[in-house]
Design a protein around this motif. Sequence first.
Motif, PDB file in Angstrom:
ATOM      1  N   THR A 136       8.602  17.626  39.887  1.00 42.78           N
ATOM      2  CA  THR A 136       7.737  18.489  41.114  1.00 42.78           C
ATOM      3  C   THR A 136       7.599  19.224  40.653  1.00 42.78           C
ATOM      4  OG1 THR A 136       8.483  17.578  43.372  1.00 42.78           O
ATOM      5  CG2 THR A 136       8.737  20.004  42.940  1.00 42.78           C
ATOM      6  N   VAL A 137       6.454  20.598  39.855  1.00 43.70           N
ATOM      7  CA  VAL A 137       6.041  21.679  39.790  1.00 43.70           C
ATOM      8  C   VAL A 137       6.913  22.987  40.823  1.00 43.70           C
ATOM      9  CG1 VAL A 137       4.381  23.165  38.403  1.00 43.70           C
ATOM     10  CG2 VAL A 137       4.493  20.539  38.409  1.00 43.70           C
ATOM     11  N   TRP A 138       6.513  23.172  41.501  1.00 43.86           N
ATOM     12  CA  TRP A 138       6.597  24.058  42.877  1.00 43.86           C
ATOM     13  C   TRP A 138       6.490  23.524  44.191  1.00 43.86           C
ATOM     14  CZ3 TRP A 138       5.093  27.000  47.170  1.00 43.86           C
ATOM     15  CH2 TRP A 138       5.990  27.910  47.487  1.00 43.86           C
ATOM     16  N   SER A 139       7.559  23.563  44.895  1.00 43.49           N
ATOM     17  CA  SER A 139       7.535  23.275  46.178  1.00 43.49           C
ATOM     18  C   SER A 139       7.881  24.505  47.154  1.00 43.49           C
ATOM     19  CB  SER A 139       8.868  21.888  46.655  1.00 43.49           C
ATOM     20  OG  SER A 139       9.349  21.766  47.984  1.00 43.49           O
ATOM     21  N   GLY A 140       7.542  24.882  48.427  1.00 44.22           N
ATOM     22  CA  GLY A 140       8.196  25.649  48.943  1.00 44.22           C
ATOM     23  C   GLY A 140       7.000  26.140  50.334  1.00 44.22           C
ATOM     24  N   GLN A 141       7.748  27.178  50.877  1.00 41.85           N
ATOM     25  CA  GLN A 141       6.450  28.014  52.169  1.00 41.85           C
ATOM     26  C   GLN A 141       6.409  28.704  52.093  1.00 41.85           C
ATOM     27  OE1 GLN A 141       8.974  26.806  56.857  1.00 41.85           O
ATOM     28  NE2 GLN A 141       7.997  28.883  56.478  1.00 41.85           N
ATOM     29  N   VAL A 142       5.030  29.151  52.475  1.00 37.39           N
ATOM     30  CA  VAL A 142       4.039  30.547  53.020  1.00 37.39           C
ATOM     31  C   VAL A 142       3.720  30.343  54.609  1.00 37.39           C
ATOM     32  CG1 VAL A 142       1.935  31.475  51.779  1.00 37.39           C
ATOM     33  CG2 VAL A 142       2.872  29.903  49.931  1.00 37.39           C
ATOM     34  N   GLU A 150      -5.284  35.178  53.047  1.00 35.14           N
ATOM     35  CA  GLU A 150      -5.254  34.609  52.148  1.00 35.14           C
ATOM     36  C   GLU A 150      -3.614  34.862  51.135  1.00 35.14           C
ATOM     37  OE1 GLU A 150      -7.766  32.202  47.599  1.00 35.14           O
ATOM     38  OE2 GLU A 150      -8.392  34.454  49.095  1.00 35.14           O
ATOM     39  N   ARG A 151      -3.291  33.407  50.715  1.00 39.55           N
ATOM     40  CA  ARG A 151      -2.096  33.553  49.968  1.00 39.55           C
ATOM     41  C   ARG A 151      -1.655  33.139  48.417  1.00 39.55           C
ATOM     42  NH1 ARG A 151       3.496  35.229  53.384  1.00 39.55           N
ATOM     43  NH2 ARG A 151       3.763  36.377  50.696  1.00 39.55           N
ATOM     44  N   THR A 152      -1.417  33.427  47.981  1.00 31.58           N
ATOM     45  CA  THR A 152      -1.115  32.700  46.493  1.00 31.58           C
ATOM     46  C   THR A 152       0.210  31.858  46.498  1.00 31.58           C
ATOM     47  OG1 THR A 152      -2.518  34.006  44.937  1.00 31.58           O
ATOM     48  CG2 THR A 152      -0.846  32.317  44.322  1.00 31.58           C
ATOM     49  N   ALA A 153       1.067  30.998  46.269  1.00 29.78           N
ATOM     50  CA  ALA A 153       1.467  30.155  46.687  1.00 29.78           C
ATOM     51  C   ALA A 153       2.160  30.206  45.313  1.00 29.78           C
ATOM     52  CB  ALA A 153       1.703  28.650  46.933  1.00 29.78           C
ATOM     53  N   ILE A 154       2.026  29.736  45.122  1.00 36.25           N
ATOM     54  CA  ILE A 154       1.969  29.610  42.811  1.00 36.25           C
ATOM     55  C   ILE A 154       0.960  29.406  41.708  1.00 36.25           C
ATOM     56  CG2 ILE A 154       1.865  27.060  42.862  1.00 36.25           C
ATOM     57  CD1 ILE A 154       5.113  28.765  41.301  1.00 36.25           C
ATOM     58  N   ARG A 155       1.404  29.897  40.656  1.00 36.38           N
ATOM     59  CA  ARG A 155       0.509  30.320  40.045  1.00 36.38           C
ATOM     60  C   ARG A 155       1.536  29.996  38.499  1.00 36.38           C
ATOM     61  NH1 ARG A 155      -2.761  36.319  39.896  1.00 36.38           N
ATOM     62  NH2 ARG A 155      -3.546  35.050  37.604  1.00 36.38           N
ATOM     63  N   PHE A 156       0.814  29.151  37.684  1.00 37.62           N
ATOM     64  CA  PHE A 156       1.722  28.162  36.746  1.00 37.62           C
ATOM     65  C   PHE A 156       0.956  28.500  35.070  1.00 37.62           C
ATOM     66  CE2 PHE A 156       0.984  25.380  39.137  1.00 37.62           C
ATOM     67  CZ  PHE A 156       0.513  24.298  37.923  1.00 37.62           C
ATOM     68  N   ARG A 157       1.142  28.183  34.026  1.00 44.41           N
ATOM     69  CA  ARG A 157       0.631  27.993  32.886  1.00 44.41           C
ATOM     70  C   ARG A 157       1.252  25.920  32.069  1.00 44.41           C
ATOM     71  NH1 ARG A 157      -2.282  30.483  30.719  1.00 44.41           N
ATOM     72  NH2 ARG A 157      -2.573  30.002  28.938  1.00 44.41           N
ATOM     73  N   VAL A 158       0.223  25.459  31.022  1.00 46.91           N
ATOM     74  CA  VAL A 158       0.601  23.970  31.047  1.00 46.91           C
ATOM     75  C   VAL A 158       0.230  24.728  29.872  1.00 46.91           C
ATOM     76  CG1 VAL A 158      -0.649  22.033  31.176  1.00 46.91           C
ATOM     77  CG2 VAL A 158      -0.440  23.421  33.420  1.00 46.91           C
ATOM     78  N   ALA A 159       0.961  24.211  28.637  1.00 51.60           N
ATOM     79  CA  ALA A 159       0.759  24.345  27.555  1.00 51.60           C
ATOM     80  C   ALA A 159       1.098  22.814  26.648  1.00 51.60           C
ATOM     81  CB  ALA A 159       1.174  25.220  26.583  1.00 51.60           C
ATOM     82  N   ASP A 160       0.128  21.801  26.183  1.00 46.30           N
ATOM     83  CA  ASP A 160       0.855  20.604  25.542  1.00 46.30           C
ATOM     84  C   ASP A 160       0.907  19.669  26.273  1.00 46.30           C
ATOM     85  OD1 ASP A 160       0.242  21.725  22.311  1.00 46.30           O
ATOM     86  OD2 ASP A 160       2.115  22.287  22.512  1.00 46.30           O
ATOM     87  N   GLY A 161      -0.063  20.152  27.845  1.00 45.50           N
ATOM     88  CA  GLY A 161       0.604  18.427  28.792  1.00 45.50           C
ATOM     89  C   GLY A 161       1.596  19.176  29.795  1.00 45.50           C
ATOM     90  N   GLN A 162       2.473  19.389  29.129  1.00 45.18           N
ATOM     91  CA  GLN A 162       4.145  20.516  29.793  1.00 45.18           C
ATOM     92  C   GLN A 162       4.235  21.733  30.610  1.00 45.18           C
ATOM     93  OE1 GLN A 162       6.884  18.208  30.243  1.00 45.18           O
ATOM     94  NE2 GLN A 162       4.890  17.395  28.533  1.00 45.18           N
ATOM     95  N   VAL A 164       4.876  25.291  31.827  1.00 39.81           N
ATOM     96  CA  VAL A 164       5.341  26.124  30.406  1.00 39.81           C
ATOM     97  C   VAL A 164       6.578  26.822  31.234  1.00 39.81           C
ATOM     98  CG1 VAL A 164       5.428  28.788  29.130  1.00 39.81           C
ATOM     99  CG2 VAL A 164       3.449  27.214  29.072  1.00 39.81           C
ATOM    100  N   ALA A 165       8.168  26.803  31.023  1.00 44.30           N
ATOM    101  CA  ALA A 165       9.162  26.823  31.769  1.00 44.30           C
ATOM    102  C   ALA A 165       9.119  28.714  31.680  1.00 44.30           C
ATOM    103  CB  ALA A 165      10.147  27.012  30.351  1.00 44.30           C
ATOM    104  N   ASP A 166       9.697  29.223  33.174  1.00 42.58           N
ATOM    105  CA  ASP A 166       9.405  30.571  33.600  1.00 42.58           C
ATOM    106  C   ASP A 166       8.060  30.956  34.081  1.00 42.58           C
ATOM    107  OD1 ASP A 166      12.584  30.598  33.788  1.00 42.58           O
ATOM    108  OD2 ASP A 166      12.377  30.860  31.385  1.00 42.58           O
ATOM    109  N   SER A 167       6.964  30.373  33.518  1.00 41.50           N
ATOM    110  CA  SER A 167       5.603  30.905  33.704  1.00 41.50           C
ATOM    111  C   SER A 167       5.163  31.095  34.989  1.00 41.50           C
ATOM    112  CB  SER A 167       4.632  30.281  33.027  1.00 41.50           C
ATOM    113  OG  SER A 167       4.801  28.785  33.243  1.00 41.50           O
ATOM    114  N   ALA A 168       6.046  30.347  36.181  1.00 37.71           N
ATOM    115  CA  ALA A 168       5.517  30.241  37.672  1.00 37.71           C
ATOM    116  C   ALA A 168       5.432  31.773  38.126  1.00 37.71           C
ATOM    117  CB  ALA A 168       6.547  29.873  38.423  1.00 37.71           C
ATOM    118  N   ASN A 169       4.992  32.458  38.530  1.00 40.59           N
ATOM    119  CA  ASN A 169       4.774  33.532  40.059  1.00 40.59           C
ATOM    120  C   ASN A 169       3.952  33.049  40.617  1.00 40.59           C
ATOM    121  OD1 ASN A 169       1.734  34.814  39.615  1.00 40.59           O
ATOM    122  ND2 ASN A 169       2.483  34.597  37.210  1.00 40.59           N
TER     123      ASN A 169
END
Length: 179
Positions: A136-142, A150-162, A164-169
């Motif tokens: 699970t990358v992220w699970s929650g309620q909006v 319109e609301r953003t639930a999650i934004r995150f980055r991927v690097a090398d197929g993984q 990125v830790a602490d990139s979620a906002n």
Amino acid sequence: MIRTLIQDVLLAMLLGVAATIMFILPSVNPASTEQQLSPPGNLIASITWPAGEDDVDLWVSYADDFAVGYSNKSATIWSLLRDDLGNKNDTTPINMESAFTRGLPDGEYAVNVRCYSCTTVPMPVSVEVRLADGGTVWSGQVDILKNGQERTAIRFRVADGQVVADSANSVFKQMKRKS
């Protein structure tokens, strides 16, 4: 008497054909040994909301590619599986939309929810983003607070197929173009 004999012969032939089909058919098309189907993509985003007539939409984006949602069902990376319209054209009370990626290239991913037509507000929308391997990358309620929001639930980055830790906002990223 001949009529009864003909009926008995026809019944015996019919039973013979049925028995032959019943015993041969399973060996022609054997049961699948695969236990579970693989998910359709590398990353899956899904939303659910309470049963009823309300229409909530999932919007997803990758980097600067076109956002994917009900009016643009596919882009380079993301594809929307179904635009759920609430209880319209639906035989179940389940309200759910999901999208998946083809590949997992490096870059920023974003998942939004938008209330296309909501008579119930606030509208709680459950959001889940997971990897095909089950992580699970992220699970929650909006909570949608007004119709058309319109609301953003999650934004995150991927690097090398993984991921990125602490990139979620959840910094808002507009996806649905204003009409």
